[in-house]
Design an enzyme around this catalytic site. Structure first.
Site, mmCIF file in Angstrom:
data_model
loop_
_atom_site.group_PDB
_atom_site.id
_atom_site.type_symbol
_atom_site.label_atom_id
_atom_site.label_comp_id
_atom_site.label_asym_id
_atom_site.label_seq_id
_atom_site.Cartn_x
_atom_site.Cartn_y
_atom_site.Cartn_z
ATOM 1 N N TYR A 59 2.216 2.427 8.926
ATOM 2 C CA TYR A 59 1.045 2.379 9.796
ATOM 3 C C TYR A 59 0.518 0.961 9.922
ATOM 4 O O TYR A 59 0.938 0.058 9.189
ATOM 5 C CB TYR A 59 -0.059 3.310 9.272
ATOM 6 C CG TYR A 59 -0.810 2.800 8.056
ATOM 7 C CD1 TYR A 59 -0.216 2.755 6.798
ATOM 8 C CD2 TYR A 59 -2.127 2.359 8.161
ATOM 9 C CE1 TYR A 59 -0.915 2.298 5.689
ATOM 10 C CE2 TYR A 59 -2.832 1.893 7.056
ATOM 11 C CZ TYR A 59 -2.219 1.872 5.825
ATOM 12 O OH TYR A 59 -2.909 1.404 4.734
ATOM 13 N N ARG A 119 4.376 -7.189 11.695
ATOM 14 C CA ARG A 119 4.433 -6.553 10.368
ATOM 15 C C ARG A 119 4.912 -5.108 10.484
ATOM 16 O O ARG A 119 5.663 -4.631 9.639
ATOM 17 C CB ARG A 119 3.064 -6.620 9.688
ATOM 18 C CG ARG A 119 3.095 -6.080 8.255
ATOM 19 C CD ARG A 119 1.789 -6.291 7.524
ATOM 20 N NE ARG A 119 0.703 -5.538 8.137
ATOM 21 C CZ ARG A 119 -0.567 -5.618 7.752
ATOM 22 N NH1 ARG A 119 -0.915 -6.439 6.764
ATOM 23 N NH2 ARG A 119 -1.502 -4.911 8.358
ATOM 24 N N HIS A 154 15.625 15.621 2.022
ATOM 25 C CA HIS A 154 15.248 14.259 1.628
ATOM 26 C C HIS A 154 16.032 13.183 2.386
ATOM 27 O O HIS A 154 15.486 12.147 2.740
ATOM 28 C CB HIS A 154 15.419 14.067 0.120
ATOM 29 C CG HIS A 154 14.355 14.757 -0.691
ATOM 30 N ND1 HIS A 154 14.216 16.124 -0.736
ATOM 31 C CD2 HIS A 154 13.370 14.258 -1.471
ATOM 32 C CE1 HIS A 154 13.196 16.442 -1.513
ATOM 33 N NE2 HIS A 154 12.656 15.329 -1.967
ATOM 34 N N LYS A 197 3.992 -1.398 4.604
ATOM 35 C CA LYS A 197 2.720 -0.698 4.861
ATOM 36 C C LYS A 197 2.980 0.795 5.069
ATOM 37 O O LYS A 197 2.851 1.342 6.169
ATOM 38 C CB LYS A 197 1.986 -1.329 6.053
ATOM 39 C CG LYS A 197 0.491 -1.008 6.032
ATOM 40 C CD LYS A 197 -0.277 -1.982 6.893
ATOM 41 C CE LYS A 197 -1.725 -1.583 7.087
ATOM 42 N NZ LYS A 197 -2.506 -1.425 5.875
ATOM 43 N N GLU A 254 -4.125 -6.414 -5.835
ATOM 44 C CA GLU A 254 -4.934 -6.340 -4.608
ATOM 45 C C GLU A 254 -5.844 -5.129 -4.704
ATOM 46 O O GLU A 254 -5.831 -4.399 -5.697
ATOM 47 C CB GLU A 254 -4.034 -6.251 -3.376
ATOM 48 C CG GLU A 254 -3.187 -4.994 -3.336
ATOM 49 C CD GLU A 254 -2.256 -4.911 -2.128
ATOM 50 O OE1 GLU A 254 -2.591 -5.479 -1.074
ATOM 51 O OE2 GLU A 254 -1.204 -4.258 -2.257
ATOM 52 N N LEU A 314 0.421 -6.195 -0.225
ATOM 53 C CA LEU A 314 0.635 -6.201 1.224
ATOM 54 C C LEU A 314 0.236 -7.585 1.744
ATOM 55 O O LEU A 314 -0.817 -8.109 1.371
ATOM 56 C CB LEU A 314 -0.228 -5.132 1.894
ATOM 57 C CG LEU A 314 -0.024 -5.047 3.399
ATOM 58 C CD1 LEU A 314 1.284 -4.342 3.732
ATOM 59 C CD2 LEU A 314 -1.184 -4.324 4.070
#
Ligand code: PDD
Length: 285
Positions: A33, A52, A102, A149, A182, A207
């Protein structure tokens, strides 16, 4: 006015906007996302966010659902249809809908694309920045590729809730060496007693925030010294200032960590100046 969401090629009333139960995002968190800030109805740092996104997709071998230029058109359409002046646009791509298994589905399974937008309260965000936030720390228990992300955010969700339960706004993850990685949804920064701005290098343990990247230019322009290195929690407690960065929050001063006042316990002048200058260096399209 009713909200509109984009779901796999269609603009739908937000209330009824849905993906299939077999979507791999739902089944496996098999997707990525982006969140972009919207100001004056315009996208902030679209180019960097989409670059990104492409990288995250490539790392996971998920196909780009359409060209980056076409994605930009959809983002703008969702912003316009929801009449967002100030707010955020959210974009999610998953590996698509297929019988639960999977392993990757057949190559002809199309990736799913969802885009939503919502207005944010600017006055409330400014008030929060003027007040500063409290953060707590907790062990970083995430996977080894948080540079992607991914929509798999369970540790981040639990960390944020732990912070809220303790009357704080954000949680800082700490690695096994005692260094801050972070925040649950932000990058973490300190300013040392000597006035050096410090943030962790963007390797696989954080990230690479877009606000973080833009802020490097602001820091340079302000003539501040920047060190990209790991810093410990002990260093953070003793810092002159601390702050977090993220797309919709820009620079948010941190005034308490684990109940200890940072500096004089008020938002510091450097973080405040970096916040004020930020949009002079962001790309607005
Ligand atoms: N979060 N680190 C993490 C773990 C994040 O989730 C985010 C962004 C950031 C900051 O990245 P950027 O500057 O590109 O927003 C750092 C988004 C906003 C979210 O999950 O809502």
């Amino acid at each position: 006015m009713s909200r509109i969401a984009y779901v796999n090629g269609r603009y739908l009333p937000h209330r009824g906007a849905m993906v299939h139960v077999e979507d791999r995002g739902y089944q496996f968190a098999d997707g990525v996302y982006e969140v972009c800030e919207v100001r004056g109805g315009r996208l902030i740092d679209e180019r960097r966010h989409l670059a990104r996104l492409k990288r995250s997709l490539d790392e996971l071998r998920i196909r780009l659902p359409m060209s980056l230029a076409a994605l930009g058109v959809v983002l703008r359409e969702v912003i316009a249809r929801n009449r967002i002046g100030y707010g955020a646009v959210y974009l999610q791509v998953t590996r698509g809908v297929a019988r639960r298994d999977h392993g990757f589905p057949a190559p002809d399974v199309a990736p799913s694309l969802v885009v939503t937008a919502r207005a944010l309260n600017k006055a409330r965000n400014e008030a929060l920045a003027a007040q500063g936030i409290a953060v707590i720390s907790l062990p970083d228990n995430r996977w080894g590729r948080v540079d992607i992300k991914s929509i798999g955010l369970l540790p981040n969700v639990l960390a944020r809730q732990a912070a809220l339960d303790q009357g704080a706004r954000e949680a800082w993850f700490v690695d096994k060496d005692g260094a801050v990685t972070e925040g649950a949804s932000t990058n973490a920064w300190i300013i040392t007693g000597a006035g050096t701005v410090v943030t962790r290098p963007a390797d696989h343990t954080i990230l690479r925030g877009i606000a973080r990247t833009v802020l490097f230019d602001v820091i340079k322009a302000q003539g501040l010294r920047l060190e990209e290195r790991a810093f410990t929690l002990a260093e953070a407690y003793a810092a002159r200032e601390a702050f977090v960065t993220a797309a919709t929050q820009i620079v948010l001063p941190v005034v308490r960590i684990d109940g200890r006042a940072i500096g004089d316990g008020e938002p510091g002048p450097v973080a405040t100046a970096l916040r004020r200058e930020f949009h002079r260096y962001a790309e607005i399209t």
